[in-house]
Design an enzyme around this catalytic site. Structure first.
Site, mmCIF file in Angstrom:
data_model
loop_
_atom_site.group_PDB
_atom_site.id
_atom_site.type_symbol
_atom_site.label_atom_id
_atom_site.label_comp_id
_atom_site.label_asym_id
_atom_site.label_seq_id
_atom_site.Cartn_x
_atom_site.Cartn_y
_atom_site.Cartn_z
ATOM 1 N N HIS A 149 34.976 44.423 38.694
ATOM 2 C CA HIS A 149 34.620 44.103 40.074
ATOM 3 C C HIS A 149 35.418 42.883 40.516
ATOM 4 O O HIS A 149 35.608 41.930 39.753
ATOM 5 C CB HIS A 149 33.123 43.816 40.171
ATOM 6 C CG HIS A 149 32.658 43.506 41.563
ATOM 7 N ND1 HIS A 149 32.778 44.402 42.606
ATOM 8 C CD2 HIS A 149 32.074 42.395 42.090
ATOM 9 C CE1 HIS A 149 32.288 43.849 43.718
ATOM 10 N NE2 HIS A 149 31.860 42.639 43.422
ATOM 11 N N CYS A 182 36.538 46.808 46.457
ATOM 12 C CA CYS A 182 36.367 45.367 46.251
ATOM 13 C C CYS A 182 37.719 44.698 45.992
ATOM 14 O O CYS A 182 37.918 43.538 46.352
ATOM 15 C CB CYS A 182 35.399 45.098 45.107
ATOM 16 S SG CYS A 182 35.869 45.852 43.528
#
Length: 691
Positions: free
Chosen positions: A649, A76
């Protein structure tokens, strides 16, 4: 694609179908022709194609660039950086064109053009009409090949990848085949404009790429020698700005302050310092709290297992290195003894509560060591006199009724300093870093035991009880580390040491009678550092982006590891450094330094940075006042990091020109969002384009 990703993708895909509009006319002619794979122009615009084939080739213009990237396993961070770059207008135009002809395969600093080709291929796949998310396997392989730190499937920093990617693309596309050597010349009193243009010309003579045209700017760096005031000015290029994020969160820390001349009782203070501040911040707050004199310094130490574990003498060390359960002691030392050898007294006493019937009382260590400067001659008598002087504040014979065996740091009696009960069981005072010292209840007179302490070693007035008190103590030398007892010190021993160490450790054994003459409990309990105390809810830690810029540009001393060699003084100096923006790029990338790393800790700042989205005005920060392009910028992309250092994230928030709105790129899922929702404490890298 696993089941979770499939459901996630289907949900996002359905949302997009309902919200995206067909706006073919919104696309620029140049972008349309490049995506279409032809540069031919015809009077009818699309004469060569009928309407059906035109829509099949280009589809919905509004959906171009709204394609997600599959997460290949903790990628990510890579997806977030790629999406931000892939929506930089000048780079989109460039890589959708004939960029391959500009690849420099002979550049020894480049990657043989492979990184540029892989990125160009990936960007083109994101600007097609195919709505299927792209799996960037080939691009990741190239990244891992040239930057092994990004290989595997561990989480990494999106800004670190971005820095590598921009630098690698620049070298792959650098049009300078043979870089000339240009020696930097000293300013020598010349106008800044002339020197800056010279540096910039030298930079462009060696660097010519779309990355330079788009992202490179220039700042002025000035070093000033603190001794001779010699100034050195350079004008260096930058590809992005890494701005500090000043945190307003505070940490309450309890420290006990001791005198080193026996003139004051020990007193504990609660001081408030920045959560991720330095030891310099702690000493400054503590100096205000204890009304430290101009002729005094504070020597702060961490106490563990009844001994000084380490001295906190590096001002730049972070207070985050200190844990909540650690115990700190600070010693008031006259400045004239700053470089003098010190003696550290640890002490044992008989713990009568530990004895049972017909059992000899056990010896127990006092928790708080005492410290003083050493005289030029060290013998048994001088050490004895120093120690007895340090014990003056603890004598019960002084008549202070509160100084008894039940009083002290953990007693229930009245507070020793102001007669008020202490909630934490210790004599502490609250103070903020910016508080007025007059607000402290622990005044100089409150803490004084003697009106005029005088010199530490002169013995003061004759004390009829001194001879009796001397018999209550035995002195022993300890090893340099203070952990191994060596030999007993005889009071009449004249030549105790051949050489005086910088830190002399002495262990004192109290006899049973001594405990009845002194308030021993005052030495027996050091309070722990308090827990973290963050800003109360409703007043969250926040700062404006301009505050980060000002912190970046403010004058500050170089670190001890970055000393500057002064040509006038002929030695390295801890110079003062001042930065100013000089030349701004077309695309300004701002990295907010949320992560901090030390040998022992890793932290992330969750400070909310309030950044402008439509008009970032940098004109007041640009030192070059001559006419130049606009200093006003508009935000178009953000790389976000959610979570902490242990795990997190990355996503991207991007303004889509054709869609006329903001979109969230969360790996393979792309959804529209409101402009109000893009400002969060997760904002990590900001992308601005000149208006």
């Amino acid at each position: 694609m696993n089941e979770w990703n499939r459901l996630h993708h289907d949900c996002c895909h359905a949302d997009q179908e309902n919200l995206l509009e067909v706006q073919v006319y919104a696309m620029s002619d140049s972008l349309t022709s490049k995506i279409g794979g032809t540069n031919k122009e015809s009077p009818g615009g699309v004469n060569d194609l009928n309407a059906d084939s035109y829509y099949r080739s280009f589809g919905r213009a509004g959906s171009m660039g709204l394609i997600g990237l599959e997460n290949l396993g903790n990628t990510c961070f890579m997806n977030s950086s790629i999406q931000c770059l892939a929506h930089t207008p000048k780079l989109v135009d460039y890589f959708l064109g004939d960029y391959a002809r500009n690849i420099n395969r002979t550049n020894p600093l480049g990657l043989n053009g492979e990184l540029a080709l892989a990125f160009g291929e990936l960007l083109r796949s994101l600007w097609t009409t195919d709505r299927k998310p792209v799996a960037p396997h080939h691009f990741k392989e190239k990244i891992a090949c040239f930057a092994p730190q990004f290989s595997g499937f561990n989480q990494h920093d999106s800004q670190e990848l971005l820095a590598f990617l921009l630098d690698g693309l620049h070298e792959d596309l650098n049009q300078v085949k043979c870089k000339p050597y240009e020696e930097a010349k000293d300013a020598s009193g010349r106008p800044d404009e002339e020197v800056a243009d010279e540096y910039w010309s030298n930079h462009l003579a060696r660097n010519d790429s779309v990355i330079v045209d788009t992202c490179h700017g220039q700042y002025k760096s000035m070093l000033t020698c603190p001794t001779c005031s010699k100034k050195s000015v350079t004008f260096d290029p930058f590809m992005y700005l890494s701005l500090p994020v000043p945190s307003m969160a505070k940490r309450a820390m309890t420290v006990t302050v001791f005198s080193t001349d026996g003139s004051r009782e020990p007193c504990s203070y609660d001081v408030s310092v920045p959560k991720f501040g330095t030891l310099s911040d702690l000493v400054q707050a503590l100096s205000i709290a204890c009304l430290l004199g101009d002729d005094e310094i504070l020597l702060v130490a961490e106490v563990y297992n009844n001994c000084i574990l380490r001295y906190l003498e590096e001002p730049s060390d972070s207070v985050s290195l200190l844990r909540d359960g650690d115990k700190l002691a600070a010693y008031r030392l006259p400045k004239k003894y700053e470089k003098s050898p010190l003696v550290i007294f640890t002490h044992q006493h008989f713990d009568e509560h530990s004895s049972g019937d017909n059992v000899t009382p056990q010896k127990k260590e006092f928790e708080a060591p005492l410290l003083a400067a050493l005289p030029e001659r060290v013998n048994g008598l001088s050490l004895q006199n120093i120690y007895l002087k340090l014990l003056n504040p603890f004598q019960l014979s002084k008549g202070a009724s509160s100084l008894n065996g039940s009083a002290g740091f953990n007693g229930d009696s009245a507070d020793l300093m102001d007669g008020m009960p202490s909630d934490s069981g210790s004599n502490f005072q609250d103070i903020q870093l910016d508080d007025d010292p007059r607000n402290s209840n622990c005044s100089t007179n409150d803490c004084e035991i003697t009106n005029a302490p005088g010199e530490l070693y002169d013995g003061g007035k004759a004390d009829p009880n001194k001879e009796r008190r001397v018999e209550d103590f035995e002195f022993y030398l300890k090893s340099e580390r203070g952990d191994v007892q060596q030999q007993k010190i005889e009071i009449n021993e004249l030549d105790l040491l051949e050489t005086i160490p910088s830190r002399l450790h002495v262990n004192v054994h109290w006899q049973q009678n001594a405990s009845r003459q002194y308030a021993a409990s005052m030495l027996n309990n050091l309070p722990e550092i308090h827990k973290l105390e963050l800003t109360p809810k409703g007043t969250e830690d926040s700062i404006a982006l301009h505050g980060c810029l000002e912190a970046f540009l403010k004058e500050e001393p170089l670190g001890p590891e970055d000393m500057w060699y002064c040509p006038c003084c002929k030695k390295h100096q801890q110079a003062m450094k001042k930065l100013d923006l000089w030349r701004l790029p077309e695309v300004l990338v701002i990295h907010l330094k949320r992560f901090s790393y030390t040998q022992f800790t890793r932290n992330k700042l969750e400070t909310f940075v309030d950044f402008p989205t439509t008009d970032l005005d940098l004109s007041s920060y640009v030192a070059d006042k001559s006419e130049q392009p606009s200093s006003h910028y508009r935000l178009y992309a953000i790389s976000n990091h959610y979570g902490n250092m242990g795990g997190g994230h990355y996503t991207a928030s991007i303004y889509h020109e054709e869609g006329k709105g903001w979109y969230k790129f969360d790996d393979d899922c792309v959804t529209p969002i409101s402009e109000d929702s893009i400002k969060t404490p997760a904002a990590y890298v900001l992308f601005y384009r000149r208006q």
